[in-house]
Design a protein around this motif. Structure first.
Motif, PDB file in Angstrom:
ATOM      1  N   PRO A  19       0.793  -1.170  -0.035  1.00  0.00           N
ATOM      2  CA  PRO A  19      -0.130   0.011  -0.169  1.00  0.00           C
ATOM      3  C   PRO A  19       0.926   1.239   0.121  1.00  0.00           C
ATOM      4  CG  PRO A  19       0.011  -1.003   2.124  1.00  0.00           C
ATOM      5  CD  PRO A  19       0.623  -2.010   1.125  1.00  0.00           C
ATOM      6  N   ASP A  20       2.043   1.151   0.500  1.00  0.00           N
ATOM      7  CA  ASP A  20       3.019   2.310   0.596  1.00  0.00           C
ATOM      8  C   ASP A  20       3.228   2.914  -0.876  1.00  0.00           C
ATOM      9  OD1 ASP A  20       2.953   2.576   3.098  1.00  0.00           O
ATOM     10  OD2 ASP A  20       4.893   1.408   3.471  1.00  0.00           O
ATOM     11  N   PHE A  21       3.580   1.892  -1.909  1.00  0.00           N
ATOM     12  CA  PHE A  21       3.717   2.213  -3.002  1.00  0.00           C
ATOM     13  C   PHE A  21       2.660   1.987  -4.129  1.00  0.00           C
ATOM     14  CE2 PHE A  21       7.961   1.480  -1.716  1.00  0.00           C
ATOM     15  CZ  PHE A  21       8.822   2.149  -2.834  1.00  0.00           C
ATOM     16  N   GLY A  22       1.630   1.557  -3.586  1.00  0.00           N
ATOM     17  CA  GLY A  22       0.294   1.266  -4.541  1.00  0.00           C
ATOM     18  C   GLY A  22       0.682   0.291  -5.643  1.00  0.00           C
ATOM     19  N   LEU A  23       1.505  -0.767  -5.338  1.00  0.00           N
ATOM     20  CA  LEU A  23       1.727  -1.872  -6.379  1.00  0.00           C
ATOM     21  C   LEU A  23       2.163  -2.965  -5.772  1.00  0.00           C
ATOM     22  CD1 LEU A  23       4.478   0.553  -8.185  1.00  0.00           C
ATOM     23  CD2 LEU A  23       2.228   0.033  -9.163  1.00  0.00           C
ATOM     24  N   ALA A  24       2.253  -4.086  -6.584  1.00  0.00           N
ATOM     25  CA  ALA A  24       2.811  -5.439  -6.051  1.00  0.00           C
ATOM     26  C   ALA A  24       4.127  -5.291  -5.874  1.00  0.00           C
ATOM     27  CB  ALA A  24       2.198  -6.377  -6.835  1.00  0.00           C
ATOM     28  N   PHE A  25       4.664  -5.911  -4.803  1.00  0.00           N
ATOM     29  CA  PHE A  25       6.297  -5.793  -4.367  1.00  0.00           C
ATOM     30  C   PHE A  25       6.690  -7.382  -5.147  1.00  0.00           C
ATOM     31  CE2 PHE A  25       9.744  -6.897  -1.638  1.00  0.00           C
ATOM     32  CZ  PHE A  25      10.723  -6.104  -2.239  1.00  0.00           C
ATOM     33  N   LEU A  26       7.580  -7.331  -6.162  1.00  0.00           N
ATOM     34  CA  LEU A  26       7.904  -8.545  -6.629  1.00  0.00           C
ATOM     35  C   LEU A  26       9.362  -9.095  -5.930  1.00  0.00           C
ATOM     36  CD1 LEU A  26       8.018  -7.537 -10.615  1.00  0.00           C
ATOM     37  CD2 LEU A  26       6.161  -8.964  -9.208  1.00  0.00           C
ATOM     38  N   GLY A  27      10.129  -8.057  -5.380  1.00  0.00           N
ATOM     39  CA  GLY A  27      11.150  -8.713  -4.588  1.00  0.00           C
ATOM     40  C   GLY A  27      12.426  -7.868  -4.752  1.00  0.00           C
ATOM     41  N   ASP A  28      13.509  -8.224  -4.372  1.00  0.00           N
ATOM     42  CA  ASP A  28      14.603  -7.725  -4.320  1.00  0.00           C
ATOM     43  C   ASP A  28      15.851  -8.218  -5.325  1.00  0.00           C
ATOM     44  OD1 ASP A  28      14.354  -5.660  -2.133  1.00  0.00           O
ATOM     45  OD2 ASP A  28      14.272  -7.378  -1.191  1.00  0.00           O
ATOM     46  N   ILE A  29      16.421  -7.425  -6.037  1.00  0.00           N
ATOM     47  CA  ILE A  29      17.594  -7.891  -7.234  1.00  0.00           C
ATOM     48  C   ILE A  29      18.871  -6.949  -6.526  1.00  0.00           C
ATOM     49  CG2 ILE A  29      18.460  -7.503  -9.447  1.00  0.00           C
ATOM     50  CD1 ILE A  29      15.333  -7.531 -10.153  1.00  0.00           C
ATOM     51  N   VAL A  30      19.858  -7.814  -6.456  1.00  0.00           N
ATOM     52  CA  VAL A  30      21.194  -7.201  -5.883  1.00  0.00           C
ATOM     53  C   VAL A  30      21.875  -7.530  -7.174  1.00  0.00           C
ATOM     54  CG1 VAL A  30      23.035  -7.298  -4.475  1.00  0.00           C
ATOM     55  CG2 VAL A  30      20.791  -7.669  -3.600  1.00  0.00           C
ATOM     56  N   LEU A  31      22.643  -6.359  -7.746  1.00  0.00           N
ATOM     57  CA  LEU A  31      23.264  -6.203  -8.955  1.00  0.00           C
ATOM     58  C   LEU A  31      24.873  -5.741  -8.940  1.00  0.00           C
ATOM     59  CD1 LEU A  31      23.375  -6.437 -12.113  1.00  0.00           C
ATOM     60  CD2 LEU A  31      22.708  -4.287 -12.190  1.00  0.00           C
ATOM     61  N   ASN A  32      25.763  -6.561  -9.259  1.00  0.00           N
ATOM     62  CA  ASN A  32      27.263  -6.410  -9.197  1.00  0.00           C
ATOM     63  C   ASN A  32      27.495  -5.961 -10.662  1.00  0.00           C
ATOM     64  OD1 ASN A  32      29.943  -6.375  -9.433  1.00  0.00           O
ATOM     65  ND2 ASN A  32      30.107  -8.625  -8.639  1.00  0.00           N
ATOM     66  N   ILE A  33      27.497  -4.396 -10.759  1.00  0.00           N
ATOM     67  CA  ILE A  33      27.267  -4.005 -11.970  1.00  0.00           C
ATOM     68  C   ILE A  33      28.933  -4.280 -12.851  1.00  0.00           C
ATOM     69  CG2 ILE A  33      28.229  -1.699 -11.565  1.00  0.00           C
ATOM     70  CD1 ILE A  33      25.372  -2.504 -13.975  1.00  0.00           C
ATOM     71  N   ALA A  34      30.096  -4.321 -12.005  1.00  0.00           N
ATOM     72  CA  ALA A  34      31.201  -4.571 -12.636  1.00  0.00           C
ATOM     73  C   ALA A  34      31.543  -5.962 -13.281  1.00  0.00           C
ATOM     74  CB  ALA A  34      32.316  -4.300 -11.666  1.00  0.00           C
ATOM     75  N   LEU A  35      30.818  -6.806 -12.847  1.00  0.00           N
ATOM     76  CA  LEU A  35      30.972  -8.121 -13.087  1.00  0.00           C
ATOM     77  C   LEU A  35      29.938  -8.446 -14.327  1.00  0.00           C
ATOM     78  CD1 LEU A  35      32.138 -11.025 -13.295  1.00  0.00           C
ATOM     79  CD2 LEU A  35      30.793 -11.775 -11.387  1.00  0.00           C
ATOM     80  N   ALA A  36      28.604  -7.950 -14.121  1.00  0.00           N
ATOM     81  CA  ALA A  36      27.785  -8.169 -15.160  1.00  0.00           C
ATOM     82  C   ALA A  36      28.318  -7.284 -16.470  1.00  0.00           C
ATOM     83  CB  ALA A  36      26.450  -7.347 -14.783  1.00  0.00           C
ATOM     84  N   ASP A  37      28.835  -5.978 -16.336  1.00  0.00           N
ATOM     85  CA  ASP A  37      29.608  -5.308 -17.289  1.00  0.00           C
ATOM     86  C   ASP A  37      30.661  -6.264 -18.282  1.00  0.00           C
ATOM     87  OD1 ASP A  37      29.760  -3.132 -19.284  1.00  0.00           O
ATOM     88  OD2 ASP A  37      31.639  -2.329 -18.183  1.00  0.00           O
ATOM     89  N   LYS A  38      31.551  -6.898 -17.368  1.00  0.00           N
ATOM     90  CA  LYS A  38      32.440  -7.730 -17.841  1.00  0.00           C
ATOM     91  C   LYS A  38      32.036  -8.676 -18.562  1.00  0.00           C
ATOM     92  CE  LYS A  38      36.228 -10.517 -16.180  1.00  0.00           C
ATOM     93  NZ  LYS A  38      36.860 -11.322 -15.288  1.00  0.00           N
ATOM     94  N   GLN A  39      30.892  -9.496 -18.022  1.00  0.00           N
ATOM     95  CA  GLN A  39      30.366 -10.608 -18.945  1.00  0.00           C
ATOM     96  C   GLN A  39      29.728 -10.107 -20.058  1.00  0.00           C
ATOM     97  OE1 GLN A  39      27.956 -11.960 -15.984  1.00  0.00           O
ATOM     98  NE2 GLN A  39      29.352 -13.542 -14.873  1.00  0.00           N
ATOM     99  N   ALA A  40      29.171  -8.985 -19.964  1.00  0.00           N
ATOM    100  CA  ALA A  40      28.400  -8.666 -21.298  1.00  0.00           C
ATOM    101  C   ALA A  40      29.552  -8.264 -22.236  1.00  0.00           C
ATOM    102  CB  ALA A  40      27.644  -7.319 -20.987  1.00  0.00           C
ATOM    103  N   LEU A  41      30.592  -7.588 -22.150  1.00  0.00           N
ATOM    104  CA  LEU A  41      31.592  -7.325 -23.272  1.00  0.00           C
ATOM    105  C   LEU A  41      32.365  -8.712 -23.590  1.00  0.00           C
ATOM    106  CD1 LEU A  41      33.308  -4.266 -21.137  1.00  0.00           C
ATOM    107  CD2 LEU A  41      31.810  -4.469 -23.341  1.00  0.00           C
ATOM    108  N   GLU A  42      32.453  -9.777 -22.611  1.00  0.00           N
ATOM    109  CA  GLU A  42      32.912 -11.010 -22.896  1.00  0.00           C
ATOM    110  C   GLU A  42      32.139 -11.642 -24.262  1.00  0.00           C
ATOM    111  OE1 GLU A  42      33.365 -13.127 -19.357  1.00  0.00           O
ATOM    112  OE2 GLU A  42      35.306 -12.158 -18.803  1.00  0.00           O
ATOM    113  N   VAL A  43      30.882 -11.560 -24.079  1.00  0.00           N
ATOM    114  CA  VAL A  43      30.029 -12.124 -25.166  1.00  0.00           C
ATOM    115  C   VAL A  43      29.733 -11.370 -26.298  1.00  0.00           C
ATOM    116  CG1 VAL A  43      29.061 -13.971 -23.580  1.00  0.00           C
ATOM    117  CG2 VAL A  43      27.730 -11.790 -23.764  1.00  0.00           C
ATOM    118  N   GLY A  44      30.205  -9.984 -26.299  1.00  0.00           N
ATOM    119  CA  GLY A  44      30.157  -9.291 -27.461  1.00  0.00           C
ATOM    120  C   GLY A  44      29.103  -8.046 -27.380  1.00  0.00           C
ATOM    121  N   HIS A  45      28.604  -8.014 -26.234  1.00  0.00           N
ATOM    122  CA  HIS A  45      27.714  -6.842 -26.139  1.00  0.00           C
ATOM    123  C   HIS A  45      28.423  -5.618 -25.869  1.00  0.00           C
ATOM    124  CE1 HIS A  45      24.066  -9.298 -26.125  1.00  0.00           C
ATOM    125  NE2 HIS A  45      24.488 -10.118 -25.246  1.00  0.00           N
ATOM    126  N   ARG A  46      27.863  -4.464 -26.237  1.00  0.00           N
ATOM    127  CA  ARG A  46      28.692  -3.327 -26.162  1.00  0.00           C
ATOM    128  C   ARG A  46      27.868  -2.503 -24.920  1.00  0.00           C
ATOM    129  NH1 ARG A  46      25.334   0.785 -27.796  1.00  0.00           N
ATOM    130  NH2 ARG A  46      23.741   0.380 -29.256  1.00  0.00           N
TER     131      ARG A  46
END
Length: 121
Positions: A91-118
């Motif tokens: 009710p504080d957001f007026g939306l359904a809460f799906l959950g939490d996501i914790v993101l290690n952006i440095a590793l995600a970025d490294k992995q993306a570059l390894e598979v050819g994503h810019r």
């Protein structure tokens, strides 16, 4: 879809917050879901490794951890069980809460570059 984004250490590159929001919106649109939000926290490798160890017993760095608010039945998603979304209503957001996501952006970025994503797309 709303993303409650936390980046206390300023690890996200400029514009990445909008990309995260757009990706979340696209995922929910593909599922046919509206009226929901998730919390995304950006952390460094050391922090996600500690969280991975304490929550999963895995002493390793990873790119992402997710902590869903809703435990769907096997082979089901939010689209299949809308009544479960209603139970996750915040009710504080007026939306359904799906959950939490914790993101290690440095590793995600490294992995993306390894598979050819810019960067940025």
């Amino acid at each position: 879809m709303t993303v409650q984004l936390t980046d206390e250490k300023g690890l996200l590159p400029e514009g990445a917050g909008a990309l995260i929001e757009n990706a979340a919106r696209a995922a929910l649109e593909a599922e046919g879901i509206s009226g929901a939000y998730a919390c995304v926290t950006v952390v460094n490798g050391e922090e996600i490794r500690a969280l991975n160890k304490s929550t999963r017993g895995v002493d390793a760095e990873t790119d992402v951890l997710s902590f869903p608010q809703i435990r769907y039945p096997a082979q089901k998603t939010a689209r299949d069980v809308p009544q479960m979304l209603k139970k996750a209503y915040d009710p504080d957001f007026g939306l359904a809460f799906l959950g939490d996501i914790v993101l290690n952006i440095a590793l995600a970025d490294k992995q993306a570059l390894e598979v050819g994503h810019r960067r940025g797309g």
